[in-house]
Write a protein that holds these residues in place. Structure first.
Motif, PDB file in Angstrom:
ATOM      1  N   SER A  11     -14.951  15.633  57.570  1.00 16.80           N
ATOM      2  CA  SER A  11     -14.407  14.414  58.178  1.00 16.80           C
ATOM      3  C   SER A  11     -15.503  13.379  58.382  1.00 16.80           C
ATOM      4  O   SER A  11     -15.317  12.187  58.095  1.00 16.80           O
ATOM      5  N   ILE A  15     -15.918   9.477  56.925  1.00 19.52           N
ATOM      6  CA  ILE A  15     -16.143   8.351  57.833  1.00 19.52           C
ATOM      7  C   ILE A  15     -17.440   7.630  57.480  1.00 19.52           C
ATOM      8  O   ILE A  15     -17.492   6.400  57.431  1.00 19.52           O
ATOM      9  N   THR A  18     -17.036   5.465  54.170  1.00 19.70           N
ATOM     10  CA  THR A  18     -16.320   4.189  54.292  1.00 19.70           C
ATOM     11  C   THR A  18     -17.060   3.199  55.182  1.00 19.70           C
ATOM     12  O   THR A  18     -16.929   1.991  55.006  1.00 19.70           O
ATOM     13  N   GLU A  19     -17.858   3.709  56.132  1.00 21.45           N
ATOM     14  CA  GLU A  19     -18.589   2.800  57.025  1.00 21.45           C
ATOM     15  C   GLU A  19     -19.647   1.999  56.268  1.00 21.45           C
ATOM     16  O   GLU A  19     -19.780   0.786  56.467  1.00 21.45           O
ATOM     17  N   TYR A  47     -15.133  -3.589  60.563  1.00 21.45           N
ATOM     18  CA  TYR A  47     -15.140  -2.143  60.782  1.00 21.45           C
ATOM     19  C   TYR A  47     -15.832  -1.814  62.106  1.00 21.45           C
ATOM     20  O   TYR A  47     -15.333  -0.998  62.895  1.00 21.45           O
ATOM     21  N   MET A  75      -7.795  11.395  62.291  1.00 22.88           N
ATOM     22  CA  MET A  75      -8.088  11.436  60.857  1.00 22.88           C
ATOM     23  C   MET A  75      -6.928  10.855  60.046  1.00 22.88           C
ATOM     24  O   MET A  75      -7.142  10.228  59.001  1.00 22.88           O
ATOM     25  N   PHE A  78      -7.376   7.158  60.209  1.00 20.95           N
ATOM     26  CA  PHE A  78      -8.482   6.802  59.321  1.00 20.95           C
ATOM     27  C   PHE A  78      -8.000   6.738  57.864  1.00 20.95           C
ATOM     28  O   PHE A  78      -8.332   5.805  57.126  1.00 20.95           O
ATOM     29  N   ASN A  82      -7.812   3.341  55.334  1.00 24.28           N
ATOM     30  CA  ASN A  82      -8.459   3.219  54.021  1.00 24.28           C
ATOM     31  C   ASN A  82      -7.444   2.969  52.919  1.00 24.28           C
ATOM     32  O   ASN A  82      -7.716   2.222  51.967  1.00 24.28           O
ATOM     33  N   HIS A 105     -13.006   5.926  64.407  1.00 27.55           N
ATOM     34  CA  HIS A 105     -14.366   6.401  64.152  1.00 27.55           C
ATOM     35  C   HIS A 105     -15.013   6.989  65.409  1.00 27.55           C
ATOM     36  O   HIS A 105     -15.378   8.165  65.448  1.00 27.55           O
ATOM     37  N   GLY A 167      -9.957  11.689  53.190  1.00 30.70           N
ATOM     38  CA  GLY A 167      -9.288  11.807  54.483  1.00 30.70           C
ATOM     39  C   GLY A 167      -8.204  12.874  54.461  1.00 30.70           C
ATOM     40  O   GLY A 167      -8.050  13.642  55.427  1.00 30.70           O
TER      41      GLY A 167
END
Length: 416
Positions: A11, A15, A18-19, A47, A75, A78, A82, A105, A167
């Motif tokens: 997980s 995260i 994508t950050e 973000y 999750m 999240f 996305n 997040h 994800g």
């Protein structure tokens, strides 16, 4: 280590990918949506805004939700964020998708850290938390470069589709591997808020804001330093960022056992090393091979601060650690934004691409000063509590008669 930590690490990998991936995709996104790169840069801030707002808000709303179910819900949010980013028809919708992806997040890492700590013995809790964060560091080595390359070849939307798939994999892993943990009946928003307001918790969050800002004052401009100062080509930027990720991974691996043994000394040492490394970078940046070594060291000592900060904040929040743990990630994202702004201000003032190193060193030193202050106050508080405990147990404080040596010698029990 429990296999459930693998689910948390997967997980964290998604995260982390994508950050940070948006930084490498800004030119592609700007060209596709018909906007400028500086305007597209707001997608990075969007973000971070989601993280800062979502960490305390979602944690508070889910304070009575069982930990495993909360992880699954976060999750899922999240993944939807996305997917929404991948399908966004325009810039405004993409901004909304980035905010949505950022909302879970901090709350996820906050709840995840508490879960990771509860899965192991007390003397291995920091190592468990560091294992979860390992997914975040691996994302910087593998996830971000691979996702950036994918976006450049197949379009930026493909990147966010792949992250959405990660994800889904993380959801399956969490559902299968993480055990159900009982809900503390005393758990609630009021209790969590009171814990968040404790001075030691607030000082820990302030340490994160200033100390970690020192890292991002430089990291935000590492690409420009690579091409403008170190003398490498644009194609080397990905390699330099991967080296930084390698350093982060080494720092995460070292931080766990060190924090289990001595959390405050680990925090002091990592912040001091961070400040010194940033000062050294001011000089080593002109020597290519030394610059690359310094980038690895910078990633290591910078990320070594995260685990002791996380554990100290959770410890000082005592029996209501979730909101404080999540808010720590809001603090880290404020550090990201604040450090990048401070480093950029130095560059904009005409001090050159090297100036963020000294700005970062100053921020790290400020974080160290706050951490030492918190340590001194904590030690003084414990000393005073110990003294009060001794006084409370003394015969005079309790109103009991004091037995003198003579009285003892004359007592029947003495055998006289």
């Amino acid at each position: 280590m429990p296999v459930a930590l693998l689910a948390l690490a997967i997980s964290a990998f998604g995260i982390g990918t994508t950050e940070f991936v948006m930084m490498g995709l800004l030119p592609d996104v700007a060209a596709d949506l018909g906007t400028t790169v500086p305007t597209a840069g707001h997608l990075v801030s969007a973000y971070a805004l989601g993280v800062v707002v979502g960490a305390p808000l979602l944690t508070a709303l889910g304070s009575r939700v069982p930990r495993k179910r909360m992880l699954l819900l976060l999750m899922a949010l999240f993944t939807v964020g996305n997917l929404a980013s991948a399908l966004a028809p325009g810039y405004g919708w993409l901004i909304a998708g980035r905010v949505l992806a950022g909302l879970p997040h901090g709350a996820f890492f906050g709840v995840g850290a508490v879960v990771a700590a509860r899965l192991v013995r007390p003397d291995r809790q920091a190592r468990a938390v560091a294992t979860m964060f390992l997914g975040l560091t691996v994302a910087n080595i593998l996830g971000v470069p691979a996702a950036t390359l994918l976006g450049q070849r197949l379009g930026w939307r493909a990147t966010f589709l792949v992250v959405a798939v990660i994800g889904l994999v993380a959801l399956a892993a969490l559902a299968r591997l993480v055990p159900r943990l009982p809900v503390d009946e005393r758990q609630g928003v009021g209790r969590e808020l009171r814990a968040l307001g404790r001075p030691q918790v607030l000082l820990g969050l302030l340490t994160a804001v200033f100390g970690f800002a020192g890292v991002f004052a430089v990291y935000a401009y590492l690409a420009s330093m690579t091409t403008e100062v170190m003398g490498f080509g644009a194609s080397t930027v990905t390699v330099v960022l991967a080296l930084f990720g390698l350093g982060m991974t080494a720092g995460a691996l070292a931080a766990g056992p060190l924090t289990d043994r001595a959390p405050r000394p680990t925090l002091y040492g990592s912040l001091a090393a961070l400040a010194l490394t940033l000062v050294a970078f001011r000089f080593t940046v002109h020597v290519p091979w030394l610059a690359l070594v310094t980038v690895v060291v910078l990633g290591a000592v910078g990320f070594m601060t995260t685990t002791p900060l996380q554990m100290l904040v959770m410890e000082k929040a005592k029996d209501a650690p979730t909101l404080a743990s999540a808010s720590n990630h809001s603090a880290f994202n404020l550090a990201n934004a604040g450090g990048a702004w401070a480093g950029g201000a130095a560059v904009a003032a005409g001090w050159g691409w090297i100036s963020p190193t000294l700005v970062g060193a100053g921020l790290a030193a400020a974080g160290l000063a706050i951490a030492v202050t918190a340590g001194v106050l904590d030690r003084r508080s414990r000393t005073e509590e110990g003294a009060s405990h001794v006084v409370a147990r003394s015969p005079l404080a309790a109103g009991e008669p004091v037995r003198t040596p003579a009285a003892v010698s004359e007592s029947p029990a003495s055998g006289s």
